[in-house]
Design a protein around this motif. Sequence first.
Motif, PDB file in Angstrom:
ATOM      1  N   SER A 139     -51.933 -24.770  27.582  1.00 41.48           N
ATOM      2  CA  SER A 139     -51.145 -25.796  26.909  1.00 41.48           C
ATOM      3  C   SER A 139     -51.350 -25.744  25.401  1.00 41.48           C
ATOM      4  O   SER A 139     -50.776 -26.530  24.666  1.00 41.48           O
ATOM      5  N   ALA A 140     -52.186 -24.804  24.921  1.00 45.44           N
ATOM      6  CA  ALA A 140     -52.488 -24.702  23.496  1.00 45.44           C
ATOM      7  C   ALA A 140     -51.257 -24.288  22.691  1.00 45.44           C
ATOM      8  O   ALA A 140     -51.135 -24.603  21.522  1.00 45.44           O
ATOM      9  N   ILE A 141     -50.384 -23.561  23.319  1.00 52.76           N
ATOM     10  CA  ILE A 141     -49.108 -23.135  22.739  1.00 52.76           C
ATOM     11  C   ILE A 141     -48.076 -23.865  23.597  1.00 52.76           C
ATOM     12  O   ILE A 141     -48.390 -24.238  24.715  1.00 52.76           O
ATOM     13  N   PRO A 142     -46.873 -24.071  23.144  1.00 57.03           N
ATOM     14  CA  PRO A 142     -45.941 -24.846  23.982  1.00 57.03           C
ATOM     15  C   PRO A 142     -46.056 -24.502  25.468  1.00 57.03           C
ATOM     16  O   PRO A 142     -45.990 -23.340  25.864  1.00 57.03           O
ATOM     17  N   TYR A 143     -46.288 -25.528  26.243  1.00 53.13           N
ATOM     18  CA  TYR A 143     -46.589 -25.413  27.671  1.00 53.13           C
ATOM     19  C   TYR A 143     -45.367 -25.040  28.479  1.00 53.13           C
ATOM     20  O   TYR A 143     -44.299 -25.548  28.215  1.00 53.13           O
ATOM     21  N   PRO A 144     -45.488 -24.263  29.525  1.00 55.09           N
ATOM     22  CA  PRO A 144     -46.622 -23.385  29.843  1.00 55.09           C
ATOM     23  C   PRO A 144     -46.447 -22.038  29.168  1.00 55.09           C
ATOM     24  O   PRO A 144     -45.369 -21.466  29.193  1.00 55.09           O
ATOM     25  N   HIS A 145     -47.477 -21.564  28.556  1.00 59.21           N
ATOM     26  CA  HIS A 145     -47.421 -20.286  27.867  1.00 59.21           C
ATOM     27  C   HIS A 145     -48.466 -19.358  28.474  1.00 59.21           C
ATOM     28  O   HIS A 145     -49.640 -19.709  28.561  1.00 59.21           O
ATOM     29  N   GLN A 146     -48.047 -18.172  28.901  1.00 53.44           N
ATOM     30  CA  GLN A 146     -48.977 -17.216  29.480  1.00 53.44           C
ATOM     31  C   GLN A 146     -49.684 -16.477  28.352  1.00 53.44           C
ATOM     32  O   GLN A 146     -49.053 -15.805  27.543  1.00 53.44           O
ATOM     33  N   ILE A 147     -51.016 -16.616  28.317  1.00 59.97           N
ATOM     34  CA  ILE A 147     -51.790 -15.966  27.258  1.00 59.97           C
ATOM     35  C   ILE A 147     -52.431 -14.661  27.724  1.00 59.97           C
ATOM     36  O   ILE A 147     -52.896 -13.877  26.899  1.00 59.97           O
ATOM     37  N   PHE A 148     -52.488 -14.454  29.030  1.00 58.60           N
ATOM     38  CA  PHE A 148     -53.113 -13.242  29.550  1.00 58.60           C
ATOM     39  C   PHE A 148     -52.467 -12.930  30.894  1.00 58.60           C
ATOM     40  O   PHE A 148     -52.234 -13.831  31.688  1.00 58.60           O
ATOM     41  N   SER A 149     -52.164 -11.659  31.130  1.00 54.49           N
ATOM     42  CA  SER A 149     -51.561 -11.301  32.415  1.00 54.49           C
ATOM     43  C   SER A 149     -52.404 -10.237  33.105  1.00 54.49           C
ATOM     44  O   SER A 149     -53.105  -9.460  32.459  1.00 54.49           O
ATOM     45  N   TYR A 150     -52.314 -10.225  34.413  1.00 57.39           N
ATOM     46  CA  TYR A 150     -52.972  -9.228  35.245  1.00 57.39           C
ATOM     47  C   TYR A 150     -52.153  -9.100  36.518  1.00 57.39           C
ATOM     48  O   TYR A 150     -51.265  -9.917  36.780  1.00 57.39           O
ATOM     49  N   GLU A 151     -52.453  -8.085  37.301  1.00 58.74           N
ATOM     50  CA  GLU A 151     -51.676  -7.845  38.522  1.00 58.74           C
ATOM     51  C   GLU A 151     -52.064  -8.779  39.651  1.00 58.74           C
ATOM     52  O   GLU A 151     -51.267  -9.064  40.535  1.00 58.74           O
ATOM     53  N   GLN A 152     -53.317  -9.242  39.641  1.00 62.87           N
ATOM     54  CA  GLN A 152     -53.808 -10.105  40.709  1.00 62.87           C
ATOM     55  C   GLN A 152     -55.070 -10.793  40.221  1.00 62.87           C
ATOM     56  O   GLN A 152     -55.871 -10.196  39.510  1.00 62.87           O
ATOM     57  N   LEU A 153     -55.259 -12.050  40.607  1.00 68.22           N
ATOM     58  CA  LEU A 153     -56.468 -12.779  40.244  1.00 68.22           C
ATOM     59  C   LEU A 153     -57.603 -12.316  41.150  1.00 68.22           C
ATOM     60  O   LEU A 153     -57.591 -12.541  42.354  1.00 68.22           O
ATOM     61  N   ASN A 154     -58.552 -11.618  40.544  1.00 68.64           N
ATOM     62  CA  ASN A 154     -59.727 -11.137  41.277  1.00 68.64           C
ATOM     63  C   ASN A 154     -60.871 -10.963  40.274  1.00 68.64           C
ATOM     64  O   ASN A 154     -60.717 -11.244  39.083  1.00 68.64           O
ATOM     65  N   GLN A 155     -62.015 -10.483  40.762  1.00 71.39           N
ATOM     66  CA  GLN A 155     -63.194 -10.302  39.913  1.00 71.39           C
ATOM     67  C   GLN A 155     -62.891  -9.394  38.723  1.00 71.39           C
ATOM     68  O   GLN A 155     -63.293  -9.689  37.607  1.00 71.39           O
ATOM     69  N   ASN A 156     -62.203  -8.294  38.945  1.00 72.22           N
ATOM     70  CA  ASN A 156     -61.909  -7.346  37.869  1.00 72.22           C
ATOM     71  C   ASN A 156     -61.011  -7.950  36.791  1.00 72.22           C
ATOM     72  O   ASN A 156     -61.241  -7.747  35.598  1.00 72.22           O
ATOM     73  N   SER A 157     -59.989  -8.689  37.203  1.00 76.20           N
ATOM     74  CA  SER A 157     -59.098  -9.302  36.212  1.00 76.20           C
ATOM     75  C   SER A 157     -59.820 -10.383  35.427  1.00 76.20           C
ATOM     76  O   SER A 157     -59.569 -10.563  34.229  1.00 76.20           O
ATOM     77  N   LEU A 158     -60.754 -11.095  36.077  1.00 76.60           N
ATOM     78  CA  LEU A 158     -61.535 -12.102  35.348  1.00 76.60           C
ATOM     79  C   LEU A 158     -62.423 -11.441  34.300  1.00 76.60           C
ATOM     80  O   LEU A 158     -62.544 -11.952  33.184  1.00 76.60           O
ATOM     81  N   VAL A 159     -63.041 -10.319  34.640  1.00 77.37           N
ATOM     82  CA  VAL A 159     -63.885  -9.602  33.677  1.00 77.37           C
ATOM     83  C   VAL A 159     -63.052  -9.192  32.466  1.00 77.37           C
ATOM     84  O   VAL A 159     -63.480  -9.382  31.319  1.00 77.37           O
ATOM     85  N   GLU A 160     -61.847  -8.681  32.700  1.00 75.69           N
ATOM     86  CA  GLU A 160     -60.965  -8.304  31.589  1.00 75.69           C
ATOM     87  C   GLU A 160     -60.606  -9.515  30.736  1.00 75.69           C
ATOM     88  O   GLU A 160     -60.619  -9.449  29.507  1.00 75.69           O
ATOM     89  N   PHE A 161     -60.288 -10.625  31.381  1.00 76.95           N
ATOM     90  CA  PHE A 161     -59.939 -11.841  30.646  1.00 76.95           C
ATOM     91  C   PHE A 161     -61.126 -12.338  29.825  1.00 76.95           C
ATOM     92  O   PHE A 161     -60.974 -12.682  28.652  1.00 76.95           O
TER      93      PHE A 161
END
Length: 126
Positions: free
Chosen positions: A91-113
Amino acid sequence: MKCIILNNQSKNEDALLSDIADFFWNSGHEVVLADGRSSSAECKRDLNDYDCYISIMNDVATPSFFRNHRILLEKTKHLVLIFSYEGVFTSAIPYPHQIFSYEQLNQNSLVEFFEWFKKLNLLFKA
């Protein structure tokens, strides 16, 4: 900063919740966990008790999901971070704004984020 993490996912995804909570805790923030699917005591607390609301939903973010968070935003002016299946929204930028994308929410994508988040020095206590 005091963060509340609302878990909207199934029990078998608890590792993701723990990783997100640990990241914010280790970044110097106070973290409260709450089950976003029920009316737990933490969810009933005054919304203004928190500086940041973090929602975890290992599913595709739908318009109704964003609408529910918009209701929260109308009650407070605090930061909202939403971890969904396809990325992180804020919500920091006009809501909803995607600030980070990945193919699937998992351990690896969290590490990248988390690496990206630390690189930009976002929300870290001095």
